[in-house]
Design a protein around this motif. Sequence first.
Motif, PDB file in Angstrom:
ATOM      1  N   ASN A 148       0.811  -1.215   0.000  1.00  9.40           N
ATOM      2  CA  ASN A 148       0.000   0.000   0.000  1.00  9.40           C
ATOM      3  C   ASN A 148       0.844   1.264   0.000  1.00  9.40           C
ATOM      4  O   ASN A 148       0.502   2.235  -0.677  1.00  9.40           O
ATOM      5  CB  ASN A 148      -0.975  -0.020   1.178  1.00  9.40           C
ATOM      6  N   ARG A 149       1.950   1.240   0.741  1.00  7.51           N
ATOM      7  CA  ARG A 149       2.796   2.450   0.713  1.00  7.51           C
ATOM      8  C   ARG A 149       3.332   2.688  -0.687  1.00  7.51           C
ATOM      9  O   ARG A 149       3.441   3.822  -1.129  1.00  7.51           O
ATOM     10  CB  ARG A 149       3.925   2.320   1.724  1.00  7.51           C
ATOM     11  N   SER A 150       3.651   1.598  -1.407  1.00  4.12           N
ATOM     12  CA  SER A 150       4.212   1.784  -2.750  1.00  4.12           C
ATOM     13  C   SER A 150       3.166   2.362  -3.706  1.00  4.12           C
ATOM     14  O   SER A 150       3.508   2.933  -4.730  1.00  4.12           O
ATOM     15  CB  SER A 150       4.772   0.464  -3.293  1.00  4.12           C
ATOM     16  N   HIS A 151       1.874   2.208  -3.362  1.00  3.45           N
ATOM     17  CA  HIS A 151       0.807   2.766  -4.204  1.00  3.45           C
ATOM     18  C   HIS A 151       0.410   4.171  -3.748  1.00  3.45           C
ATOM     19  O   HIS A 151      -0.383   4.817  -4.401  1.00  3.45           O
ATOM     20  CB  HIS A 151      -0.442   1.879  -4.147  1.00  3.45           C
ATOM     21  N   LYS A 152       0.908   4.587  -2.583  1.00  4.17           N
ATOM     22  CA  LYS A 152       0.492   5.892  -2.056  1.00  4.17           C
ATOM     23  C   LYS A 152       1.561   6.947  -2.355  1.00  4.17           C
ATOM     24  O   LYS A 152       2.080   6.973  -3.467  1.00  4.17           O
ATOM     25  CB  LYS A 152       0.221   5.762  -0.555  1.00  4.17           C
ATOM     26  N   PHE A 168       8.006  -2.101  -6.175  1.00  6.07           N
ATOM     27  CA  PHE A 168       7.333  -3.096  -5.334  1.00  6.07           C
ATOM     28  C   PHE A 168       6.908  -4.296  -6.176  1.00  6.07           C
ATOM     29  O   PHE A 168       7.137  -5.454  -5.809  1.00  6.07           O
ATOM     30  CB  PHE A 168       6.109  -2.503  -4.614  1.00  6.07           C
ATOM     31  N   HIS A 169       6.290  -4.021  -7.327  1.00  6.82           N
ATOM     32  CA  HIS A 169       5.696  -5.140  -8.082  1.00  6.82           C
ATOM     33  C   HIS A 169       6.753  -6.014  -8.770  1.00  6.82           C
ATOM     34  O   HIS A 169       6.549  -7.216  -8.912  1.00  6.82           O
ATOM     35  CB  HIS A 169       4.644  -4.615  -9.063  1.00  6.82           C
ATOM     36  N   VAL A 170       7.877  -5.410  -9.143  1.00  6.76           N
ATOM     37  CA  VAL A 170       8.947  -6.242  -9.711  1.00  6.76           C
ATOM     38  C   VAL A 170       9.518  -7.152  -8.614  1.00  6.76           C
ATOM     39  O   VAL A 170       9.800  -8.329  -8.839  1.00  6.76           O
ATOM     40  CB  VAL A 170      10.041  -5.344 -10.336  1.00  6.76           C
ATOM     41  N   GLY A 171       9.620  -6.616  -7.419  1.00  2.00           N
ATOM     42  CA  GLY A 171      10.146  -7.412  -6.300  1.00  2.00           C
ATOM     43  C   GLY A 171       9.154  -8.433  -5.769  1.00  2.00           C
ATOM     44  O   GLY A 171       9.530  -9.375  -5.080  1.00  2.00           O
ATOM     45  N   ASN A 172       7.878  -8.242  -6.081  1.00  2.42           N
ATOM     46  CA  ASN A 172       6.829  -9.128  -5.550  1.00  2.42           C
ATOM     47  C   ASN A 172       5.894  -9.528  -6.693  1.00  2.42           C
ATOM     48  O   ASN A 172       4.711  -9.161  -6.721  1.00  2.42           O
ATOM     49  CB  ASN A 172       6.055  -8.409  -4.435  1.00  2.42           C
ATOM     50  N   PRO A 173       6.449 -10.302  -7.657  1.00  2.88           N
ATOM     51  CA  PRO A 173       5.734 -10.509  -8.925  1.00  2.88           C
ATOM     52  C   PRO A 173       4.510 -11.413  -8.833  1.00  2.88           C
ATOM     53  O   PRO A 173       3.794 -11.551  -9.826  1.00  2.88           O
ATOM     54  CB  PRO A 173       6.804 -11.152  -9.830  1.00  2.88           C
ATOM     55  N   GLU A 174       4.243 -11.971  -7.644  1.00  2.00           N
ATOM     56  CA  GLU A 174       3.033 -12.792  -7.521  1.00  2.00           C
ATOM     57  C   GLU A 174       1.761 -11.964  -7.773  1.00  2.00           C
ATOM     58  O   GLU A 174       0.676 -12.528  -7.953  1.00  2.00           O
ATOM     59  CB  GLU A 174       2.965 -13.491  -6.152  1.00  2.00           C
TER      60      GLU A 174
END
Length: 502
Positions: A148-152, A168-174
């Motif tokens: 959420n912080r990465s989206h804010k 965030f999303h590259v590091g957490n590709p699920e």
Amino acid sequence: MADDKYYTLAEGCPFANNASAVLMRGKQGSGLGLLQDTQLIETLAHFSRERIPERVVHAKAVGSYGEFEATRDCSDFTSASFLNKVGKKTPVLQRVSTVGPESGSADTSRDVHGWAMKFYTDEGNQDFVFNNTPVFFIRDPLKFPSLNRSHKRHPQTHLPDANMFWDFHVGNPEGIHQLLILFSDRGTPKSVRYMHSYSGHTYKFTKPDGSFKYAKIHVKTQQGVENLSSQEATRIAGEDPDFMIRDMFEAIERGEYPTWNIYVQLMSPEEAENYKWNIFDMTKVWSHTEFPLQQIGRLTMNRNPQNYFADIEQAAFSPSTMVPGIAASADPVLQARLFAYPDAARYRLGVNYQQLPTNAAKAQVYCPFQRDGAMRFDDNYGGDPNYVGSWIKPTKFYQDAKGIRASALALHTDHEKWVGEVSAYTSEITDDDFVQPAALWEVLGRVSGQQDRVIENLVGSLTGVKYPELRRAVYSLFGRVNNNLGFMLQERTEAVIKTVQN
Ligand code: HEM
């Protein structure tokens, strides 16, 4: 005192003039304020305190009331009484929100939309705290605050930041499955009336004999799915940032009550053991062919809030608020949520938030072991015992005298046996994680121009990423869904960036 209505102070004392301060007035007509002007002091002091913390996520929302009507007798798989008689009606409160942006933000921004419902059943409240997407970005709850912080907003610039988002999303590709949905047409729904919602998580429907079925719940709009194009969503965000609130409020005022059909997918524990997907991983959906949707009811929203603060802002929903017959599964994200929501409500609204009118159960509540605390505003169970009986069982004597008993319905049964070792959870991805996103990419291709729009929407976001290596990592992430998708993203993003640089 005449019995007509008159203004008073908050303590009830009548006040003659509610429109001006009391002053020690000099020749000029103006003058000094006085501490004895209780009305002025109380008014200013209350004003400074009239905001409560907004929700840390899901702050901007549309709220309404309505009713659920059971269309199927579900007693073959759940003891929940609101589902056990065709035609049975249950009052419902609904709150539909964007996730990342603040309370004053535009409600047409591209975002997942939260979908919370409180069913005031005759066995206590049943909350469903869903999203308008069937999957989620993560399957390890520890990642939720980072997601959420990465989206804010960025901690320095206080601006939304595409670098943080994609890092965030590259590091957490699920989260790739959810990302594809977010950047598709469904990321900008036309309004609350035109969207579906989903439990996402696997829940359990239980019976008192200990048997149970795993379930996913689907809420399907009967107005038809309609979405805004990116351009329309951006235009409306500027012209009418409260578009969704207005749309719903006005539709209900006009008597155009929106409806949704509610369905379940059911799976036996044996089927779950052998299913190709881990049913506790909420980045995955279940096949509709293997586990067909069965309708259980219909939802109609037909009443606007009388007061937004009292009805909607003070509402507190939690996945842990469940009636007998509905239970949490072992999904670790769901398990964490069972803690997070009441915790958030205690902070945001206070420890007695369940007493606020919008949260209060319509069924009887007798919970004398939870009492006192700030802003307790009922009789606090008078002199009833505040402890569970000991050797002399005083509460038992008391219960017998008053005819209070433990409810047979609330008995817990052992639904699962777990044997395992305590270890850190890993949600590392494998090629399997790209199977459902790849299938979704094909499905998106069946709607004219939609794959192109996904690419366009992603390019719009990726051009804000200033690090070339991070952009390359995003292309390769989407390339694992579909080679051509990764390639097109790279081509178009880099072309835009080149044009801007020249
Ligand atoms: C570990 C995962 C999650 C955590 C820790 C979490 C935590 C929270 C918190 C703290 C709030 C604010 C509550 C308040 O102030 O009243 C919230 C709101 C909300 N969350 Fe989550 N959440 C998680 C995942 C999810 C998922 C997977 C969904 C949907 C399937 C979801 C749907 C919602 C909705 C709809 C709201 C708004 C509720 C309302 O209208 O008051 N959340 N969440």
